[in-house]
Design an enzyme around this catalytic site. Sequence first.
Site, mmCIF file in Angstrom:
data_model
loop_
_atom_site.group_PDB
_atom_site.id
_atom_site.type_symbol
_atom_site.label_atom_id
_atom_site.label_comp_id
_atom_site.label_asym_id
_atom_site.label_seq_id
_atom_site.Cartn_x
_atom_site.Cartn_y
_atom_site.Cartn_z
ATOM 1 N N LYS A 194 -10.973 2.838 -15.628
ATOM 2 C CA LYS A 194 -11.466 1.476 -15.395
ATOM 3 C C LYS A 194 -11.808 0.758 -16.707
ATOM 4 O O LYS A 194 -11.668 -0.462 -16.810
ATOM 5 C CB LYS A 194 -12.677 1.503 -14.456
ATOM 6 C CG LYS A 194 -12.334 1.904 -13.011
ATOM 7 C CD LYS A 194 -11.246 1.031 -12.412
ATOM 8 C CE LYS A 194 -11.237 1.035 -10.889
ATOM 9 N NZ LYS A 194 -10.106 0.262 -10.339
ATOM 10 N N ASP A 216 3.993 2.793 -3.992
ATOM 11 C CA ASP A 216 3.099 3.660 -4.763
ATOM 12 C C ASP A 216 3.050 3.061 -6.167
ATOM 13 O O ASP A 216 4.080 2.981 -6.850
ATOM 14 C CB ASP A 216 3.681 5.083 -4.791
ATOM 15 C CG ASP A 216 2.867 6.027 -5.664
ATOM 16 O OD1 ASP A 216 2.031 5.566 -6.461
ATOM 17 O OD2 ASP A 216 3.094 7.247 -5.561
ATOM 18 N N VAL A 217 1.871 2.642 -6.598
ATOM 19 C CA VAL A 217 1.781 1.897 -7.866
ATOM 20 C C VAL A 217 2.108 2.737 -9.097
ATOM 21 O O VAL A 217 2.246 2.199 -10.193
ATOM 22 C CB VAL A 217 0.389 1.232 -8.056
ATOM 23 C CG1 VAL A 217 0.155 0.158 -7.017
ATOM 24 C CG2 VAL A 217 -0.728 2.271 -8.076
ATOM 25 N N ASP A 254 0.854 -1.186 0.000
ATOM 26 C CA ASP A 254 0.000 0.000 0.000
ATOM 27 C C ASP A 254 0.888 1.234 0.000
ATOM 28 O O ASP A 254 2.055 1.164 0.392
ATOM 29 C CB ASP A 254 -0.897 0.010 1.247
ATOM 30 C CG ASP A 254 -2.173 0.812 1.038
ATOM 31 O OD1 ASP A 254 -3.215 0.217 0.706
ATOM 32 O OD2 ASP A 254 -2.123 2.057 1.202
ATOM 33 N N TYR A 302 -12.342 8.332 -13.594
ATOM 34 C CA TYR A 302 -12.377 6.963 -13.048
ATOM 35 C C TYR A 302 -12.944 5.977 -14.083
ATOM 36 O O TYR A 302 -12.394 4.889 -14.285
ATOM 37 C CB TYR A 302 -13.234 7.000 -11.783
ATOM 38 C CG TYR A 302 -13.351 5.734 -10.991
ATOM 39 C CD1 TYR A 302 -12.350 5.351 -10.098
ATOM 40 C CD2 TYR A 302 -14.478 4.923 -11.097
ATOM 41 C CE1 TYR A 302 -12.470 4.203 -9.341
ATOM 42 C CE2 TYR A 302 -14.614 3.777 -10.343
ATOM 43 C CZ TYR A 302 -13.608 3.417 -9.456
ATOM 44 O OH TYR A 302 -13.737 2.270 -8.701
HETATM 45 P P1 NAP Z 1 -10.063 1.837 -0.519
HETATM 46 O O1 NAP Z 1 -10.724 1.298 0.720
HETATM 47 O O2 NAP Z 1 -9.897 3.316 -0.655
HETATM 48 O O3 NAP Z 1 -8.643 1.102 -0.698
HETATM 49 C C1 NAP Z 1 -7.750 1.478 -1.702
HETATM 50 C C2 NAP Z 1 -6.348 1.371 -1.150
HETATM 51 O O4 NAP Z 1 -5.428 1.759 -2.193
HETATM 52 C C3 NAP Z 1 -6.109 2.333 0.024
HETATM 53 O O5 NAP Z 1 -5.457 1.681 1.067
HETATM 54 C C4 NAP Z 1 -5.266 3.412 -0.609
HETATM 55 O O6 NAP Z 1 -4.403 4.058 0.299
HETATM 56 C C5 NAP Z 1 -4.464 2.623 -1.618
HETATM 57 N N1 NAP Z 1 -3.839 3.493 -2.614
HETATM 58 C C6 NAP Z 1 -4.284 4.680 -3.103
HETATM 59 N N2 NAP Z 1 -3.407 5.163 -3.991
HETATM 60 C C7 NAP Z 1 -2.382 4.288 -4.067
HETATM 61 C C8 NAP Z 1 -1.179 4.242 -4.800
HETATM 62 N N3 NAP Z 1 -0.818 5.211 -5.659
HETATM 63 N N4 NAP Z 1 -0.352 3.178 -4.626
HETATM 64 C C9 NAP Z 1 -0.674 2.185 -3.762
HETATM 65 N N5 NAP Z 1 -1.786 2.181 -3.030
HETATM 66 C C10 NAP Z 1 -2.645 3.216 -3.182
HETATM 67 O O7 NAP Z 1 -10.865 1.384 -1.824
HETATM 68 P P2 NAP Z 1 -11.686 0.046 -2.131
HETATM 69 O O8 NAP Z 1 -13.111 0.410 -2.109
HETATM 70 O O9 NAP Z 1 -11.213 -1.082 -1.322
HETATM 71 O O10 NAP Z 1 -11.291 -0.155 -3.677
HETATM 72 C C11 NAP Z 1 -10.307 -1.097 -4.104
HETATM 73 C C12 NAP Z 1 -10.385 -1.204 -5.613
HETATM 74 O O11 NAP Z 1 -11.704 -1.620 -6.001
HETATM 75 C C13 NAP Z 1 -10.130 0.115 -6.339
HETATM 76 O O12 NAP Z 1 -9.416 -0.125 -7.533
HETATM 77 C C14 NAP Z 1 -11.529 0.603 -6.655
HETATM 78 O O13 NAP Z 1 -11.542 1.473 -7.745
HETATM 79 C C15 NAP Z 1 -12.222 -0.712 -6.943
HETATM 80 N N6 NAP Z 1 -13.686 -0.651 -6.829
HETATM 81 C C16 NAP Z 1 -14.288 -0.338 -5.640
HETATM 82 C C17 NAP Z 1 -15.678 -0.318 -5.573
HETATM 83 C C18 NAP Z 1 -16.412 0.021 -4.284
HETATM 84 O O14 NAP Z 1 -17.632 0.117 -4.303
HETATM 85 N N7 NAP Z 1 -15.748 0.163 -3.155
HETATM 86 C C19 NAP Z 1 -16.436 -0.583 -6.710
HETATM 87 C C20 NAP Z 1 -15.784 -0.875 -7.887
HETATM 88 C C21 NAP Z 1 -14.415 -0.930 -7.949
HETATM 89 P P3 NAP Z 1 -4.904 5.463 0.955
HETATM 90 O O15 NAP Z 1 -6.045 5.112 1.817
HETATM 91 O O16 NAP Z 1 -3.700 5.932 1.705
HETATM 92 O O17 NAP Z 1 -5.285 6.348 -0.213
#
Ligand code: NAP
Length: 247
Positions: free
Chosen positions: A159, A63-64, A37, A155
């Site tokens: 995606k 950082d990705v 992360d 976004y």
């Molecule tokens: P989340 O709880 O915000 O988790 C995302 C994680 O990625 C966080 O720990 C964040 O760190 C980290 N991150 C952000 N920028 C980064 C970077 N540059 N390098 C490495 N890590 C980084 O989000 P989530 O809901 O679990 O989502 C996970 C994935 O599923 C994402 O790709 C999202 O687009 C996708 N998704 C989610 C949903 C939904 O409803 N939740 C629906 C469709 C798709 P910080 O907290 O420090 O920023």
Amino acid sequence: MSNFEGGGAVVTGSARGIGLAIATVLARHGASVVISDIDADAAGEAAAGLVAEGHRAIAVPCDVTDEAAVTALVDACRESFGSIEVMVNNAGITRDSTMAKMSLDDFRTVVDVHLTGAWLGTRAAGRVMREQRRGAIVNISSISGKVGNFGQTNYSAAKAGIIGLTKAAAREMAKYGVRVNAIQPGPIRTAMTAAMPPEVLDRMLESIPLGRIGEPEDVANAALFLGSDLSGFITGTVIEVAGGRNM
Ligand code: NAP
């Protein structure tokens, strides 16, 4: 077979949310996981939680969008666990607003984290997996990339781009025994959806045939399937984990 027999798995953005659920389910099915992360402390805590449950896990901050860091991440997995069986490109952010108000920086940053990040992760893991002659890459897209969401031109574009990346990479790597697939989650219960006003959430529920918001484990179970030999004849595909919404 869904037992990874200690082989390595990397999940980006896995300190919390969907990424942590994916890392947890992979660990419970025998993978040695790299929690990665941008938040190093949170990654360390998440990895410690898995170790406390009796699993093999390490934390590697990354950082990705940083090419060298992504290469180092994959190398750390191979050095620590002997292989990389699964790479899940999950890290993500949102910077929502209508296009009229969105800055170029908000567009570029979101595309960079999701699309460039997934490309770097796919390329770095692909290099090692080609040598191994096996491996599975799972890219986390979103239903937003299929139907487009209001206020998410950045976004949705990123995606949708991940789907093209997944299919092109699947074609390039099939001959090496490396599979590349994607998941498009619908609304999932994480920090992202918790911030939504209740009336928006209620309207959303009405549009989900299965009648509930998804849980991070729903996405994790699909990632487990795509990461394991259970999906050994599947590549270049997209699994929607959305309760039938936007089917
Ligand atoms: P989340 O709880 O915000 O988790 C995302 C994680 O990625 C966080 O720990 C964040 O760190 C980290 N991150 C952000 N920028 C980064 C970077 N540059 N390098 C490495 N890590 C980084 O989000 P989530 O809901 O679990 O989502 C996970 C994935 O599923 C994402 O790709 C999202 O687009 C996708 N998704 C989610 C949903 C939904 O409803 N939740 C629906 C469709 C798709 P910080 O907290 O420090 O920023």
